[in-house]
Design a protein around this motif. Structure first.
Motif, PDB file in Angstrom:
ATOM      1  N   LEU A  45      -0.602   7.863   0.266  1.00 35.65           N
ATOM      2  CA  LEU A  45      -0.996   6.605  -0.370  1.00 35.65           C
ATOM      3  C   LEU A  45      -2.169   5.977   0.363  1.00 35.65           C
ATOM      4  CD1 LEU A  45       2.531   5.033  -1.007  1.00 35.65           C
ATOM      5  CD2 LEU A  45       1.066   6.146  -2.690  1.00 35.65           C
ATOM      6  N   ASN A  46      -2.918   5.149  -0.357  1.00 34.63           N
ATOM      7  CA  ASN A  46      -4.009   4.391   0.241  1.00 34.63           C
ATOM      8  C   ASN A  46      -3.603   2.957   0.574  1.00 34.63           C
ATOM      9  OD1 ASN A  46      -5.982   6.026  -2.207  1.00 34.63           O
ATOM     10  ND2 ASN A  46      -5.898   6.608  -0.061  1.00 34.63           N
ATOM     11  N   GLU A  47      -2.714   2.396  -0.253  1.00 37.74           N
ATOM     12  CA  GLU A  47      -2.374   0.982  -0.099  1.00 37.74           C
ATOM     13  C   GLU A  47      -1.000   0.694  -0.682  1.00 37.74           C
ATOM     14  OE1 GLU A  47      -3.881  -3.294  -1.970  1.00 37.74           O
ATOM     15  OE2 GLU A  47      -5.327  -1.634  -1.771  1.00 37.74           O
ATOM     16  N   ILE A  48      -0.282  -0.201  -0.025  1.00 38.31           N
ATOM     17  CA  ILE A  48       0.982  -0.740  -0.540  1.00 38.31           C
ATOM     18  C   ILE A  48       0.816  -2.257  -0.635  1.00 38.31           C
ATOM     19  CG2 ILE A  48       3.450  -1.062  -0.159  1.00 38.31           C
ATOM     20  CD1 ILE A  48       3.456   1.543   1.404  1.00 38.31           C
ATOM     21  N   ARG A  49       1.071  -2.797  -1.795  1.00 36.79           N
ATOM     22  CA  ARG A  49       0.923  -4.245  -1.989  1.00 36.79           C
ATOM     23  C   ARG A  49       2.264  -4.840  -2.399  1.00 36.79           C
ATOM     24  NH1 ARG A  49      -2.901  -7.929  -2.098  1.00 36.79           N
ATOM     25  NH2 ARG A  49      -2.814  -9.764  -3.453  1.00 36.79           N
ATOM     26  N   THR A  57       8.703  -0.784 -14.762  1.00 34.19           N
ATOM     27  CA  THR A  57       7.885   0.145 -14.000  1.00 34.19           C
ATOM     28  C   THR A  57       6.625   0.429 -14.808  1.00 34.19           C
ATOM     29  OG1 THR A  57       7.828   2.308 -12.892  1.00 34.19           O
ATOM     30  CG2 THR A  57       9.096   2.159 -14.936  1.00 34.19           C
ATOM     31  N   LYS A  58       5.464   0.379 -14.141  1.00 32.98           N
ATOM     32  CA  LYS A  58       4.183   0.419 -14.844  1.00 32.98           C
ATOM     33  C   LYS A  58       3.205   1.322 -14.099  1.00 32.98           C
ATOM     34  CE  LYS A  58       0.551  -2.808 -16.416  1.00 32.98           C
ATOM     35  NZ  LYS A  58       0.123  -4.239 -16.343  1.00 32.98           N
ATOM     36  N   LEU A  59       2.539   2.201 -14.831  1.00 32.01           N
ATOM     37  CA  LEU A  59       1.544   3.107 -14.279  1.00 32.01           C
ATOM     38  C   LEU A  59       0.168   2.700 -14.793  1.00 32.01           C
ATOM     39  CD1 LEU A  59       1.193   5.663 -12.522  1.00 32.01           C
ATOM     40  CD2 LEU A  59       1.304   7.001 -14.647  1.00 32.01           C
ATOM     41  N   ASN A  60      -0.765   2.450 -13.870  1.00 34.69           N
ATOM     42  CA  ASN A  60      -2.115   2.022 -14.214  1.00 34.69           C
ATOM     43  C   ASN A  60      -3.125   3.109 -13.846  1.00 34.69           C
ATOM     44  OD1 ASN A  60      -1.571  -1.020 -14.788  1.00 34.69           O
ATOM     45  ND2 ASN A  60      -0.678  -0.683 -12.761  1.00 34.69           N
ATOM     46  N   LEU A  61      -4.075   3.349 -14.720  1.00 37.36           N
ATOM     47  CA  LEU A  61      -5.165   4.280 -14.472  1.00 37.36           C
ATOM     48  C   LEU A  61      -6.472   3.513 -14.628  1.00 37.36           C
ATOM     49  CD1 LEU A  61      -6.405   7.096 -14.042  1.00 37.36           C
ATOM     50  CD2 LEU A  61      -6.202   7.452 -16.526  1.00 37.36           C
ATOM     51  N   LYS A  62      -7.219   3.415 -13.525  1.00 37.32           N
ATOM     52  CA  LYS A  62      -8.470   2.664 -13.544  1.00 37.32           C
ATOM     53  C   LYS A  62      -9.629   3.617 -13.806  1.00 37.32           C
ATOM     54  CE  LYS A  62     -11.202  -0.655 -10.874  1.00 37.32           C
ATOM     55  NZ  LYS A  62     -11.221  -1.614 -11.996  1.00 37.32           N
ATOM     56  N   LYS A 110       7.444  -7.732  -6.769  1.00 35.36           N
ATOM     57  CA  LYS A 110       6.665  -6.602  -7.256  1.00 35.36           C
ATOM     58  C   LYS A 110       6.211  -5.751  -6.072  1.00 35.36           C
ATOM     59  CE  LYS A 110       3.552  -7.672 -10.336  1.00 35.36           C
ATOM     60  NZ  LYS A 110       3.983  -7.175 -11.645  1.00 35.36           N
ATOM     61  N   VAL A 111       6.329  -4.438  -6.222  1.00 32.62           N
ATOM     62  CA  VAL A 111       5.822  -3.484  -5.234  1.00 32.62           C
ATOM     63  C   VAL A 111       4.810  -2.590  -5.934  1.00 32.62           C
ATOM     64  CG1 VAL A 111       6.375  -1.628  -3.622  1.00 32.62           C
ATOM     65  CG2 VAL A 111       7.995  -3.511  -3.959  1.00 32.62           C
ATOM     66  N   ILE A 112       3.595  -2.531  -5.388  1.00 32.24           N
ATOM     67  CA  ILE A 112       2.517  -1.741  -5.980  1.00 32.24           C
ATOM     68  C   ILE A 112       2.087  -0.656  -5.000  1.00 32.24           C
ATOM     69  CG2 ILE A 112       0.247  -1.805  -7.059  1.00 32.24           C
ATOM     70  CD1 ILE A 112       0.639  -4.795  -7.500  1.00 32.24           C
ATOM     71  N   LEU A 113       2.129   0.596  -5.453  1.00 31.81           N
ATOM     72  CA  LEU A 113       1.683   1.737  -4.651  1.00 31.81           C
ATOM     73  C   LEU A 113       0.369   2.234  -5.234  1.00 31.81           C
ATOM     74  CD1 LEU A 113       5.105   3.629  -4.441  1.00 31.81           C
ATOM     75  CD2 LEU A 113       4.230   1.836  -2.912  1.00 31.81           C
ATOM     76  N   LYS A 114      -0.665   2.349  -4.382  1.00 30.98           N
ATOM     77  CA  LYS A 114      -1.996   2.715  -4.863  1.00 30.98           C
ATOM     78  C   LYS A 114      -2.472   4.019  -4.227  1.00 30.98           C
ATOM     79  CE  LYS A 114      -3.538  -2.033  -5.763  1.00 30.98           C
ATOM     80  NZ  LYS A 114      -4.602  -3.043  -5.536  1.00 30.98           N
ATOM     81  N   LYS A 115      -3.113   4.833  -5.059  1.00 27.61           N
ATOM     82  CA  LYS A 115      -3.726   6.087  -4.638  1.00 27.61           C
ATOM     83  C   LYS A 115      -4.992   6.280  -5.447  1.00 27.61           C
ATOM     84  CE  LYS A 115      -4.124  10.215  -2.744  1.00 27.61           C
ATOM     85  NZ  LYS A 115      -4.430  10.431  -1.313  1.00 27.61           N
ATOM     86  N   LYS A 116      -6.154   6.023  -4.809  1.00 28.94           N
ATOM     87  CA  LYS A 116      -7.442   6.121  -5.479  1.00 28.94           C
ATOM     88  C   LYS A 116      -7.454   5.263  -6.748  1.00 28.94           C
ATOM     89  CE  LYS A 116      -8.580  10.652  -3.571  1.00 28.94           C
ATOM     90  NZ  LYS A 116      -8.955  12.052  -3.836  1.00 28.94           N
ATOM     91  N   ASN A 117      -7.614   5.875  -7.923  1.00 29.64           N
ATOM     92  CA  ASN A 117      -7.709   5.097  -9.159  1.00 29.64           C
ATOM     93  C   ASN A 117      -6.372   4.963  -9.879  1.00 29.64           C
ATOM     94  OD1 ASN A 117      -7.598   7.799  -9.821  1.00 29.64           O
ATOM     95  ND2 ASN A 117      -8.909   7.599 -11.620  1.00 29.64           N
ATOM     96  N   LEU A 118      -5.293   5.360  -9.212  1.00 29.23           N
ATOM     97  CA  LEU A 118      -3.954   5.225  -9.781  1.00 29.23           C
ATOM     98  C   LEU A 118      -3.158   4.172  -9.019  1.00 29.23           C
ATOM     99  CD1 LEU A 118      -2.836   8.940 -10.371  1.00 29.23           C
ATOM    100  CD2 LEU A 118      -3.284   7.221 -12.140  1.00 29.23           C
ATOM    101  N   SER A 119      -2.348   3.414  -9.749  1.00 29.23           N
ATOM    102  CA  SER A 119      -1.423   2.484  -9.105  1.00 29.23           C
ATOM    103  C   SER A 119      -0.113   2.462  -9.885  1.00 29.23           C
ATOM    104  CB  SER A 119      -2.018   1.077  -9.031  1.00 29.23           C
ATOM    105  OG  SER A 119      -2.236   0.534 -10.321  1.00 29.23           O
TER     106      SER A 119
END
Length: 291
Positions: free
Chosen positions: A179-183, A248-253, A212-221
């Motif tokens: 992972l890159n970031e945990i928010r 639960t939600k998957l985001n693609l930037k 809310k817990v957000i896990l980020k990896k590059k352009n995915l969260s």
């Protein structure tokens, strides 16, 4: 003798008078007795305000528990001061619903299916603390819910207004590895809406909460959220002004836009499962520039 006749006539009028007054049905203004868009658990963000105007389109499908609802949700957020102050508006312009006979009888609806339009929401957002300067982000929201929704007789939207105030608190942690970031984001607030009774109108006041817990990896969260609110009215065990939902939600930037897919499950007093797809479109050209 005339006194006896007068007394008898008085008793007859007294007996018949209540029958001449139209009865008023007690309506439960809760998520347990209305459609999924009537008074849902409010969404909260990642404790951020965008730089540019954002237009969001949602397509929802609610199913299970005898109610199937398909709708579109439109949102626009306009930053008056980028990342500091914004105004957000949203509405469900139209929904199509169909319910079983059991749900129709329980909610006292007049028909099993139809179309309805939703309430209009207006929200002001203010960033109290910036994460870059204070190590934590704090955003205050003030929201007005109008009574503009239609088809109250079929229990799709309330015929009363409401409002809520809430605060979002967010903190990001940069990590190494997969992972890159945990928010982490917490939300707390106060929600109030009008409830009609046979004798008078009262307000149902509720405490709002969410995590809310957000896990980020590059352009995915990947977002995982549990949220709800808890009102004070207790007419029956299933009254339902204390809904809790898990999403639960998957985001693609992408290069410009963000696309997402969400599944939401009603844990308590929200008898719906939800599948949501949508997109967020930044509109730099429509961003105000006051300076």
């Amino acid at each position: 003798m005339w006194k006896n006749y007068l007394y008898s006539a008085f008793l007859i009028i007294l007996f018949l008078f209540p029958c001449c007054i139209p009865s008023q049905t007690l309506i439960n203004h809760t998520t347990n007795y209305f459609g999924p868009n009537a008074n849902p658990v409010p969404d909260f963000t990642s404790a951020t305000i965008p730089k540019n105007t954002e237009f969001s389109v949602y397509c929802d499908y609610y199913f299970g528990y005898g109610d199937q609802t398909a709708d579109q949700l439109l949102k626009v957020e306009i930053p008056l001061l980028p990342e500091k102050i914004s105004v957000k508006l949203w509405i469900v312009p139209i929904e199509y619903y169909t319910v079983t006979d059991a749900v129709k009888e329980r909610r006292m609806m007049s028909r099993n299916s139809g179309l309805a339009s939703g309430d209009f929401y207006l929200q002001t957002r203010i960033a109290l603390f910036n994460e870059k300067e204070h190590k934590i982000a704090v955003i205050f929201n003030a929201t007005l819910k109008t009574a503009s929704g239609s088809d109250f007789i079929n229990r799709r939207f309330f015929n009363t207004a409401g409002y809520y105030f809430d605060t979002e608190i967010g903190k990001s942690f940069i990590v190494r590895g997969f992972l890159n970031e945990i928010r982490l984001v917490a939300n707390a607030g106060f929600y109030s809406w009008d409830v009609q009774t046979p004798n008078n109108n009262v307000q149902d006041d509720a405490v709002m909460y969410g995590l809310k817990v957000i896990l980020k990896k590059k352009n995915l969260s990947w977002e995982n959220t549990i949220s709800g609110y808890s009102g004070w009215i207790k007419r029956a065990d299933d009254y339902g002004d204390r809904p809790i939902v898990l999403a639960t939600k998957l985001n693609l930037k992408g290069k410009k836009n963000t696309y997402f897919l969400q599944y939401q499950y009603g844990i308590k007093y929200f008898p719906f499962n939800q599948i949501r797809i949508g997109a967020v479109f930044p509109l730099a050209a429509l961003t105000p520039n006051f300076f």
